[in-house]
Design an enzyme around this catalytic site. Structure first.
Site, PDB file in Angstrom:
ATOM      1  N   CYS A  60      11.982  60.964  -6.669  1.00  0.00           N
ATOM      2  CA  CYS A  60      11.948  62.384  -6.336  1.00  0.00           C
ATOM      3  C   CYS A  60      10.543  62.915  -6.573  1.00  0.00           C
ATOM      4  O   CYS A  60       9.941  62.657  -7.626  1.00  0.00           O
ATOM      5  CB  CYS A  60      12.957  63.137  -7.185  1.00  0.00           C
ATOM      6  SG  CYS A  60      12.869  64.941  -6.994  1.00  0.00           S
ATOM      7  N   PHE A  84      -2.400  46.697   7.744  1.00  0.00           N
ATOM      8  CA  PHE A  84      -2.317  47.988   8.405  1.00  0.00           C
ATOM      9  C   PHE A  84      -3.458  48.240   9.379  1.00  0.00           C
ATOM     10  O   PHE A  84      -3.323  49.039  10.294  1.00  0.00           O
ATOM     11  CB  PHE A  84      -2.307  49.115   7.352  1.00  0.00           C
ATOM     12  CG  PHE A  84      -1.037  49.162   6.557  1.00  0.00           C
ATOM     13  CD1 PHE A  84       0.029  49.923   6.981  1.00  0.00           C
ATOM     14  CD2 PHE A  84      -0.919  48.438   5.381  1.00  0.00           C
ATOM     15  CE1 PHE A  84       1.196  49.977   6.249  1.00  0.00           C
ATOM     16  CE2 PHE A  84       0.248  48.478   4.646  1.00  0.00           C
ATOM     17  CZ  PHE A  84       1.315  49.247   5.074  1.00  0.00           C
ATOM     18  N   SER A 105     -10.719  44.808   2.614  1.00  0.00           N
ATOM     19  CA  SER A 105     -11.818  45.139   3.514  1.00  0.00           C
ATOM     20  C   SER A 105     -12.832  46.061   2.863  1.00  0.00           C
ATOM     21  O   SER A 105     -13.942  46.239   3.366  1.00  0.00           O
ATOM     22  CB  SER A 105     -11.275  45.802   4.782  1.00  0.00           C
ATOM     23  OG  SER A 105     -10.581  47.002   4.457  1.00  0.00           O
ATOM     24  N   CYS A 136      17.779  67.396  -9.023  1.00  0.00           N
ATOM     25  CA  CYS A 136      17.071  68.682  -8.963  1.00  0.00           C
ATOM     26  C   CYS A 136      16.979  69.280  -7.566  1.00  0.00           C
ATOM     27  O   CYS A 136      16.458  70.382  -7.406  1.00  0.00           O
ATOM     28  CB  CYS A 136      15.669  68.533  -9.547  1.00  0.00           C
ATOM     29  SG  CYS A 136      14.520  67.637  -8.464  1.00  0.00           S
ATOM     30  N   CYS A 193      11.115  65.815  -9.777  1.00  0.00           N
ATOM     31  CA  CYS A 193      11.453  65.408 -11.148  1.00  0.00           C
ATOM     32  C   CYS A 193      11.119  63.945 -11.434  1.00  0.00           C
ATOM     33  O   CYS A 193      11.251  63.489 -12.568  1.00  0.00           O
ATOM     34  CB  CYS A 193      12.922  65.681 -11.446  1.00  0.00           C
ATOM     35  SG  CYS A 193      14.079  64.616 -10.543  1.00  0.00           S
ATOM     36  N   ASP A 252       3.588  45.941  -2.050  1.00  0.00           N
ATOM     37  CA  ASP A 252       4.665  44.990  -1.777  1.00  0.00           C
ATOM     38  C   ASP A 252       5.326  44.390  -3.004  1.00  0.00           C
ATOM     39  O   ASP A 252       6.279  43.613  -2.878  1.00  0.00           O
ATOM     40  CB  ASP A 252       4.154  43.867  -0.873  1.00  0.00           C
ATOM     41  CG  ASP A 252       2.860  43.232  -1.398  1.00  0.00           C
ATOM     42  OD1 ASP A 252       2.724  43.051  -2.617  1.00  0.00           O
ATOM     43  OD2 ASP A 252       1.980  42.931  -0.557  1.00  0.00           O
ATOM     44  N   HIS A 289      -1.803  52.481  -4.526  1.00  0.00           N
ATOM     45  CA  HIS A 289      -1.119  53.072  -3.379  1.00  0.00           C
ATOM     46  C   HIS A 289       0.390  53.053  -3.521  1.00  0.00           C
ATOM     47  O   HIS A 289       1.121  53.231  -2.544  1.00  0.00           O
ATOM     48  CB  HIS A 289      -1.548  52.358  -2.094  1.00  0.00           C
ATOM     49  CG  HIS A 289      -3.002  52.524  -1.789  1.00  0.00           C
ATOM     50  ND1 HIS A 289      -3.702  51.679  -0.945  1.00  0.00           N
ATOM     51  CD2 HIS A 289      -3.913  53.441  -2.214  1.00  0.00           C
ATOM     52  CE1 HIS A 289      -4.965  52.062  -0.862  1.00  0.00           C
ATOM     53  NE2 HIS A 289      -5.115  53.123  -1.640  1.00  0.00           N
TER      54      HIS A 289
END
Length: 264
Positions: A144, A48, A211, A172, A147, A119, A136
């Site tokens: 959801c 990223f 990093s 929900c 719920c 991943d 993460h």
């Protein structure tokens, strides 16, 4: 651990460090492995943050509050997920680095893997779900936000391709989101607590492919060192914590881990 032949050659690197790393693993009582994007780039998954090539340089991420506040942004998120760049994730396979970590877990040397990656490649390499702590989240499914019922991406993709959107939760009426942690989204309390617990109990903390600039995740190797554990960092580029580590290996991850652990 079985010897895996000749040492991986890296210009300017000290091969004796590989033997030192192996000895540290063999002498450890309890190992924690901490992984970042660098271990998965060797499986073809782009990271990223790399300048010019990272995903965030090419497409601005949708922040969590915007995702919650805007139906348009939510559907844009699903369009990105199902319409662009999906194959590099879905076709990725564990590489030699993942398999080496899995060997450490299978042998009982590593008690847990803390990962910044989403991943699922650690699980694909054979590590049980309960020994992978995902800071993460995970991009392989959705849930959801109200719920917490799980949704499979194949079903959501079929819905999106059929009607051009992902509807609210059928149970929900809540917002459905991929099970990843977005910018501005609170860190998962249970995962953070588990990561802190195993970090405090280990005597060798191995960082692979991170990093170490993203906090609070990067605080775990600092904590381990402060509590007396040995700290090893395996990363192609320097990190902010290199100065406090007991051993730093600026090497390719798959060949390095494969050699040290004995995985082809």
């Amino acid at each position: 651990m079985a010897d895996n032949g000749s040492k991986p050659s890296v210009e300017g690197a000290d091969d004796s460090d590989l033997d030192k790393f192996r000895a540290m693993i063999e002498g450890a009582r309890s190992i924690v492995v901490f992984t970042g994007a660098g271990i998965s780039t060797e499986s073809g998954i782009p990271d990223f943050r790399s300048p010019g090539t990272g995903l965030w340089n090419r497409i601005k991420p949708i922040e969590y509050q915007d995702f919650l506040a805007s139906e348009e942004r939510r559907q844009e998120s699903w369009r990105r997920r199902f319409g662009t760049g999906d194959s590099s994730w879905s076709n990725a396979k564990p590489n030699r680095g993942h398999l080496a970590v899995a060997r450490l877990v299978a042998e009982g040397r590593a008690r847990a893997v803390i990962t910044q990656n989403v991943d699922n490649l650690h699980q694909d390499s054979g590590i049980p779900d309960e020994q992978v702590i995902e800071l993460h989240g995970n991009t392989r499914y959705a849930k959801c936000l109200s719920c917490e019922v799980r949704y499979e991406l194949a079903d959501l993709k079929q819905q999106f391709e059929s009607i051009g959107r992902v509807d609210p939760c059928s149970r929900c009426g809540g917002i459905i989101k991929t099970a990843t942690i977005s910018f501005g989204q609170p860190m998962p309390e249970v995962a953070m607590a588990r990561a802190g617990r195993v970090t405090r109990e280990c005597d060798l903390f191995i960082v692979i492919g991170s990093s170490l600039v993203v906090y609070p995740a990067a605080g775990f190797p600092e904590l381990s060192k402060r509590l007396g554990a040995d700290l090893v960092i395996v990363n192609r580029e320097p990190t902010p914590l290199d100065d406090i580590a007991d051993l730093v290996l600026h090497r390719e991850i798959g060949p390095t881990m494969g050699y040290v652990v004995g995985v082809n």
